[in-house]
Motif scaffolding. Structure first.
Motif, PDB file in Angstrom:
ATOM      1  N   ARG A 122       2.822  25.708 -18.360  1.00 23.57           N
ATOM      2  CA  ARG A 122       3.101  24.276 -18.194  1.00 23.57           C
ATOM      3  C   ARG A 122       2.462  23.810 -16.885  1.00 23.57           C
ATOM      4  N   GLU A 151       3.887  19.956 -11.505  1.00 22.03           N
ATOM      5  CA  GLU A 151       4.134  18.527 -11.247  1.00 22.03           C
ATOM      6  C   GLU A 151       3.445  18.102  -9.957  1.00 22.03           C
ATOM      7  N   VAL A 188       8.622  11.969  -8.807  1.00 24.64           N
ATOM      8  CA  VAL A 188       7.604  12.588  -9.666  1.00 24.64           C
ATOM      9  C   VAL A 188       6.466  11.594  -9.912  1.00 24.64           C
ATOM     10  N   MET A 204       3.907  14.628 -14.469  1.00 22.13           N
ATOM     11  CA  MET A 204       4.602  15.779 -15.044  1.00 22.13           C
ATOM     12  C   MET A 204       4.163  15.954 -16.497  1.00 22.13           C
ATOM     13  N   THR A 205       4.637  17.039 -17.104  1.00 14.14           N
ATOM     14  CA  THR A 205       4.133  17.382 -18.433  1.00 14.14           C
ATOM     15  C   THR A 205       5.271  17.560 -19.423  1.00 14.14           C
ATOM     16  N   VAL A 206       5.117  16.996 -20.604  1.00 12.74           N
ATOM     17  CA  VAL A 206       6.039  17.258 -21.703  1.00 12.74           C
ATOM     18  C   VAL A 206       5.194  17.764 -22.882  1.00 12.74           C
ATOM     19  N   THR A 207       5.875  18.302 -23.887  1.00 10.62           N
ATOM     20  CA  THR A 207       5.099  18.755 -25.048  1.00 10.62           C
ATOM     21  C   THR A 207       5.188  17.718 -26.161  1.00 10.62           C
ATOM     22  N   CYS A 208       4.239  17.754 -27.027  1.00  6.36           N
ATOM     23  CA  CYS A 208       4.284  16.884 -28.202  1.00  6.36           C
ATOM     24  C   CYS A 208       3.574  17.614 -29.340  1.00  6.36           C
ATOM     25  N   GLU A 252       7.506  11.193 -31.265  1.00  8.78           N
ATOM     26  CA  GLU A 252       8.645  11.878 -31.882  1.00  8.78           C
ATOM     27  C   GLU A 252       8.957  11.277 -33.253  1.00  8.78           C
ATOM     28  N   ARG A 276       1.955  22.526 -31.057  1.00  7.87           N
ATOM     29  CA  ARG A 276       2.523  21.941 -29.843  1.00  7.87           C
ATOM     30  C   ARG A 276       1.457  21.893 -28.755  1.00  7.87           C
ATOM     31  N   GLN A 295       2.186  13.078 -18.308  1.00  4.94           N
ATOM     32  CA  GLN A 295       2.787  11.744 -18.178  1.00  4.94           C
ATOM     33  C   GLN A 295       2.861  11.347 -16.704  1.00  4.94           C
ATOM     34  N   PRO A 342       5.037   8.932 -14.681  1.00  2.00           N
ATOM     35  CA  PRO A 342       6.180   8.020 -14.790  1.00  2.00           C
ATOM     36  C   PRO A 342       6.091   6.784 -13.897  1.00  2.00           C
ATOM     37  N   GLN A 343       5.252   6.836 -12.874  1.00  2.00           N
ATOM     38  CA  GLN A 343       5.141   5.653 -12.001  1.00  2.00           C
ATOM     39  C   GLN A 343       4.067   4.695 -12.513  1.00  2.00           C
ATOM     40  N   GLU A 366      13.409  24.014 -10.586  1.00  2.00           N
ATOM     41  CA  GLU A 366      13.066  23.272 -11.820  1.00  2.00           C
ATOM     42  C   GLU A 366      12.892  21.786 -11.561  1.00  2.00           C
ATOM     43  N   ASP A 382      14.967  19.493 -10.920  1.00  2.00           N
ATOM     44  CA  ASP A 382      15.848  18.765 -11.815  1.00  2.00           C
ATOM     45  C   ASP A 382      16.234  17.388 -11.291  1.00  2.00           C
TER      46      ASP A 382
END
Lengths: 96, 600
Positions: free
Chosen positions: B67, B70, B78, B81-85, B137, B157, B162, B164-165, B592, B594
């Motif tokens: 992954r 960040e 942040v 960052m990375t998410v999966t799709c 999704e 996958r 992404q 976010p800002q 992490e 979080d």
């Protein structure tokens, strides 16, 4: 028979362990998504936009002359449509 | 006779039975022997090959992509960052009715049905064709509900970067493409570290294909990408970008950029460039928005270059602070050329040469300094060489070799002409003056080994280490302080930078307005200018520096740095100074990531 039973039990436990691996993957992904959502919602640029909108609406609703606020404006101010992050609550209105 | 027959009967019966039982026993023994032999053969001689076959049939390896790390701002917000799709592929060779298959897909996906149909027909023998990558999704769910033949399609996958800002700090961050390759900004320059190293997971499945075991000893744990903690402060960055876009809206330039820097450390607090883009929508980026003007634009600095020449001249003993420089009432002949000032002055003090931005005064100072020392000053302040900031696309600027300089250079160079610099080089050189004559390397990464970052003991987050900031002393601290506290402060108080004043703050600064070269005539254009303003505060102990560079302002016919750039620069400076107590605080990187990092 005992050996077969033990073998079965071992297999079952291995399956459970592998399921946990996939669960961890899913949870990590969910964690990442939620973290992204939190960051997007709390991005300072977004919060500033919300604050600016709230302020402009607040200013629009404020009466120009020095008088008690009308019932309508109080109702509008008390609407639950205001954003959740309200830094200042409307001042309580004294009843005459 | 009867006895004989009576005796012989049991014998005749017993013998075949005996033989039969013996035969059966022998057969059984033979059978067992064969089975044992076979077992020995299987377990012994064929053991290796069978093991290999079993492993091949029941084990399979899954790649675990690392992954990407960040990118955070200095307070833990942040930035990337990375998410999966899921990405949809099909197996054309397994599709029976292509037309129906395509029709069903186009009910859910926004794809050209004719084009997809043609692609599937053309590749009907193939085993893999992408249909659409990075689905939402909702689209993923809808495709699952279509009940398409299971052998004919599948999801893969993939990682999706992404931001976010949104478009904040886009030029500093850069972006990642669909194949997870960084382009521009930190994403490109730190690509190797951010990407990480993929791992593998070896698994065993049963006859039904269900995974029964994850073989840990044969799996390789992925090394996830490292987290980058940048020196940016998100609030200063937002303010800078907003004010810069307001400036662009008002003055309608070709481009503009702004840099906010801590002069004592070289940390870049904000860096913005216009036009900009949103890295979340790479397909909508205008072609002229990719360039980060702060590191890749070169322009003649104009009068913002003058303080370096004056400070170097004092340092070398060519002039003294209390000297009076003759300015020849606004016209001074240098060879075949006549140098002019905007306003005629008969003579000016060294301080006023900078405050009034007198070209003739600067020419006189440089004549006393000499061509060689002028060249040394230019090189010493870092012009003509990259600063080494962690961004791709940084250019050297343009400083011709000293052999190519002539007598006109003595007039042009001190005015900030005949050489081209990047905005980052310019602010770095000014930071040296503000930092009591010591030059520090500008950087975008927080040094995680410093006490600014306190990783928690259990944290497995690995951060990218910042390269050590080089420091070298160029000017005596006393001379640098004088330049900042007197002439440059006076520029804002009573000189060309008056528009940059802020109530209650002692600001120092310098305006710059330079004509652009005209490729058609080969000379300087009378209509195209680059204007800039650099300012800092407080003059007694500079904490923040702000540089604004505006390329070709076109509105209202004005092009002076003091008019176009100074008001915006001072607003950014005021905001940055307010933020400074928060900027300096320590932060903790939590496992992490979080939550946004906690301030101690």
């Amino acid at each position: 028979m005992v050996g077969i039973g033990l073998e079965k039990q071992t297999l079952e436990m291995k399956r459970a362990v592998s399921r946990q691996y996939f669960q961890v993957d899913l949870l990590l992904e969910m964690h990442a998504r939620l973290r992204l959502q939190v960051q997007e919602l709390t991005a300072p640029a977004n919060l500033a936009k919300i604050e600016a909108e709230t302020l402009s609406r607040h200013n629009r609703l404020q009466p120009t002359s020095r008088s008690f606020p009308s019932a309508t404006s109080i109702e509008v101010l008390s609407e639950p449509k205001l954003p959740l992050l309200r830094w200042e609550h409307p001042a309580p209105v004294r009843k005459p | 006779m009867s006895d004989t027959s009576a005796e012989s009967t049991p014998t005749t019966v017993r013998l075949p039975f005996l033989w039969r039982s013996k035969l059966a026993s022998v057969c059984m023994l033979l059978g067992w022997a064969i089975m044992i032999g076979r077992l020995i053969h299987l377990q012994g001689a064929q053991r290796e090959s069978l093991n290999t076959r079993v492993t091949r049939q029941s084990s399979f390896t899954e790649s675990i992509p690392a992954r990407p790390g960040e990118i955070l701002d200095r307070n833990g917000h942040v930035l990337a960052m990375t998410v999966t799709c899921e990405s949809l592929y099909v197996v054309p060779s397994e599709i029976d009715d292509v037309a129906d298959f395509v029709w069903q897909l186009t009910r859910v996906l926004d794809v050209n049905s004719d084009e997809l149909y043609e692609r599937l027909v053309k590749n009907s023998e193939k085993q893999f064709v992408w249909v659409q990558r990075r689905l939402s999704e909702e689209q993923t769910q809808q495709i699952r509900q279509l009940n398409l033949p299971s052998r004919a399609w599948g999801f893969r996958r993939e990682y999706l970067r992404q931001y976010p800002q949104g478009d904040i700090a886009a030029h500093v961050l850069g972006m990642r493409d669909i194949d997870n390759i960084g382009h521009g900004g930190l994403e490109q320059s730190l690509d190797d570290l951010i990407c990480g190293v993929d791992g593998t997971r070896m698994m065993t499945r049963d006859a039904r294909g269900v995974v029964v075991e994850v073989e840990l000893d044969r799996s390789v744990t992925p090394e996830h990408g490292r987290t980058v903690i940048s020196t940016l402060d998100i609030l200063i960055q937002i303010k800078t970008e907003r004010l810069l876009s307001e400036l662009v809206e008002r003055w309608k330039p070709v481009g503009a950029c702004a840099i906010v820097m801590e002069p004592n450390t070289g940390e870049v607090l904000a860096m913005a460039s216009q036009p900009t883009f949103n890295p979340n929508h790479p397909g909508e980026v205008p072609s002229n928005a990719w360039r980060n003007l702060a590191v890749s634009a070169v322009f003649e600095p104009g009068s913002t270059f003058k303080p370096f020449v004056v400070s170097w001249a004092i340092q070398q003993g060519a002039i003294r602070r209390d000297d009076v420089i003759p300015c020849f009432s606004g016209a001074y002949r240098m060879g075949k050329r006549i140098l002019h000032d905007h306003h005629p002055y008969s003579k000016l003090s060294v301080e006023d040469v900078l405050v009034k931005s007198s070209n003739i005064g600067m020419a006189r100072i440089s004549e006393q300094l000499g061509l060689h020392e002028l060249y040394r000053a230019t090189a010493a302040f870092g012009f003509g060489a990259r600063t080494g900031i962690e961004l791709p696309g940084e250019v050297d600027g343009l400083v011709r070799p000293q052999a190519d300089w002539d007598e006109y250079s003595l007039g042009s160079i001190p005015m900030g002409h005949e050489l081209a610099v990047t905005p980052l080089q310019l602010i770095t050189a000014h930071a040296a003056l503000a930092n009591r004559g010591s030059m520090v390397r500008p950087h975008l990464l927080v040094d995680s080994s410093s006490d600014q970052i306190t990783p928690l003991p259990l944290s497995d987050v690995r951060t990218v280490e910042a390269a050590p900031g080089l420091e070298s002393t160029l000017i005596d601290p006393e001379i640098a302080e004088w330049i900042v506290r007197h002439p440059m402060k006076a520029v804002v108080e009573r000189g060309t930078g008056r528009n940059g004043q802020i109530d209650g703050l002692s600001i120092f600064g310098k305006t710059g307005t330079a004509q652009k070269s005209d490729p058609e005539t080969g000379g300087y254009s009378d209509t195209k200018h680059v204007c800039s303003f650099i300012c800092g505060a407080p003059a007694e102990n500079p904490q923040v520096l702000v540089l604004i560079m505006v390329d070709e302002p076109t509105a209202e016919g004005l092009h002076y740095g003091g008019t176009v750039a100074a008001p915006t620069a001072s607003k950014i400076l005021e905001f940055a100074l307010q933020r400074l107590p928060h900027v300096s605080s320590r932060m903790t990187v939590r496992p992490e990531h979080d939550l946004p990092a906690r301030r101690l």
